[in-house]
Write an enzyme that holds these catalytic residues in place. Structure first.
Site, mmCIF file in Angstrom:
data_model
loop_
_atom_site.group_PDB
_atom_site.id
_atom_site.type_symbol
_atom_site.label_atom_id
_atom_site.label_comp_id
_atom_site.label_asym_id
_atom_site.label_seq_id
_atom_site.Cartn_x
_atom_site.Cartn_y
_atom_site.Cartn_z
ATOM 1 C CG MET A 62 -3.927 -0.584 0.658
ATOM 2 S SD MET A 62 -3.614 -2.066 -0.295
ATOM 3 C CE MET A 62 -5.024 -3.037 0.236
ATOM 4 C CB SER A 63 0.327 4.222 3.020
ATOM 5 O OG SER A 63 1.581 4.772 3.391
ATOM 6 C CB SER A 64 5.193 1.595 2.581
ATOM 7 O OG SER A 64 5.070 1.302 1.199
ATOM 8 N N GLY A 119 0.513 6.766 -8.766
ATOM 9 C CA GLY A 119 -0.741 6.594 -8.037
ATOM 10 C C GLY A 119 -1.395 7.922 -7.698
ATOM 11 C CG MET A 178 10.100 5.299 -2.243
ATOM 12 S SD MET A 178 10.610 6.602 -1.114
ATOM 13 C CE MET A 178 9.248 6.626 0.031
ATOM 14 C CE LYS A 228 -1.660 7.121 0.613
ATOM 15 N NZ LYS A 228 -0.357 7.693 0.814
ATOM 16 C CG HIS A 235 3.486 -0.242 -4.212
ATOM 17 N ND1 HIS A 235 3.540 -0.557 -2.877
ATOM 18 C CD2 HIS A 235 4.001 1.020 -4.306
ATOM 19 C CE1 HIS A 235 4.063 0.451 -2.196
ATOM 20 N NE2 HIS A 235 4.345 1.425 -3.036
ATOM 21 C CB VAL A 272 -5.433 0.059 -3.984
ATOM 22 C CG1 VAL A 272 -5.911 -1.244 -3.356
ATOM 23 C CG2 VAL A 272 -5.362 -0.070 -5.502
ATOM 24 C CD GLN A 280 5.281 10.950 -5.823
ATOM 25 O OE1 GLN A 280 6.108 11.087 -4.928
ATOM 26 N NE2 GLN A 280 4.724 9.789 -6.094
#
Ligand code: AMP
Length: 289
Positions: A191-193, A154, A30, A156, A37, A183, A160
């Site tokens: 890590m996440s947006s 991922g 996204m 993460k 990513h 990561v 999903q």
């Protein structure tokens, strides 16, 4: 690196590659890209080799957001994303738009969705009841447009990845699914947006997800029987989270990694996932115990 907006052009190119025997590696995202990513892009390259093609899609998919969620606020920075993709050795960035991906959705002329009916019932599926229907639908559409031999997701988002794996199996989609490790920031935060939403005070509190995972790992590691009851660990994790002033636990779950079946006893090989609201920002994490 090529940038493609039109789904028809993406699909034509992918079918041409496939007809020539070129292998395609695919990373759906996204956007608002980070090192997590980019690790998937590297993994896709590794899977298809220097003669293959790596496609990254950047699309904030509206059907996986609930009505009260952050669709309109979701962070975007396409210029930076394109530069990061180029540096990571991406061949094509596919950036479609709602008008072409869901043409006619407003007027009822888009009406087909993909629904997984078992693995989506727990965890994220409880708090976000329409989320996975959006995910499986967009991923199926992207698979048809990008024609990947290998798709990289991922760890993460463990649930999903598991749901997508089930869809691939159930619908006989001819590709290999790779699930790549999470990561993390130096202090352990995945890590996440969405980390962008956190101010410094809440950013510090957000490390409680990582501390919770490690707490459970050390409790199980140091227990004489090698197992600890889920109920006890749930209480302990809830108590850790409640000590952070802006944090509120949504769920913590202990489950068998491939079936997602809840486990009454936590031991090595059990997987733990949790969702925590830090202020208004909902964060998720998971890991193997
Ligand atoms: P998103 O852009 O958040 O939809 O994520 C796109 C893909 O990147 C998904 O397969 C995610 O699981 C994966 N991903 C997100 N964060 C991380 C991370 N910290 N490490 C590895 N993969 C990640």
């Amino acid at each position: 690196m090529r940038r493609i907006k039109d789904p028809a052009i993406m699909q034509r190119l992918a079918l041409r590659w496939r007809s020539r025997g070129v292998r395609i590696g695919f990373v759906p995202t996204m956007g608002y890209l980070h090192a997590g990513h980019l690790s998937l892009v590297a993994r896709a390259r590794q899977a298809v080799g220097s003669r293959g093609r790596v496609v990254v899609s950047i699309y904030v998919n509206p059907t996986q957001f609930g009505p009260a969620e952050d669709l309109s606020r979701y962070p975007r920075d396409p210029k930076r994303d394109l530069a990061l993709c180029r540096d990571a050795g991406t061949d094509v960035v596919f950036m479609p738009e709602d008008a072409t991906m869901y043409s006619g959705r407003e007027t009822g002329r888009y009406s087909t969705y993909v629904v997984e009916e078992s693995l989506t019932r727990s965890m994220e599926g409880v708090t976000r009841p329409t989320h996975f229907r959006g995910v499986t639908t967009i991923v199926a559409k992207l698979f048809n447009l990008v024609q990947p031999n290998v798709a990289v997701f991922g760890e993460k988002d463990w649930q999903q990845a598991t749901v997508v794996g089930r869809m691939v199996q159930d619908l006989n989609i001819p590709l290999q699914l790779v699930v790549a490790p999470t990561v993390r920031e130096p202090d352990g935060l995945a890590m996440s947006s969405r980390n962008k939403y956190l101010d410094p005070v809440r950013r510090a509190q957000a490390v409680v997800l990582w501390r919770s995972l490690n707490h459970v790992r050390s409790r199980v590691g140091s227990s004489r029987s090698g197992r600890v009851s889920s109920a006890v660990l749930t209480r302990e994790v809830a108590s850790m989270i409640s000590k952070e002033p802006d944090a509120r636990m949504d769920y913590v779950e202990f489950f068998e990694p491939s079936t997602l079946a809840p486990q009454p006893w936590v031991m090595r090989g059990t997987r733990m996932a949790l969702a925590v609201l830090v202020g208004p920002t909902r964060l998720i994490d998971n890991g193997l115990i």
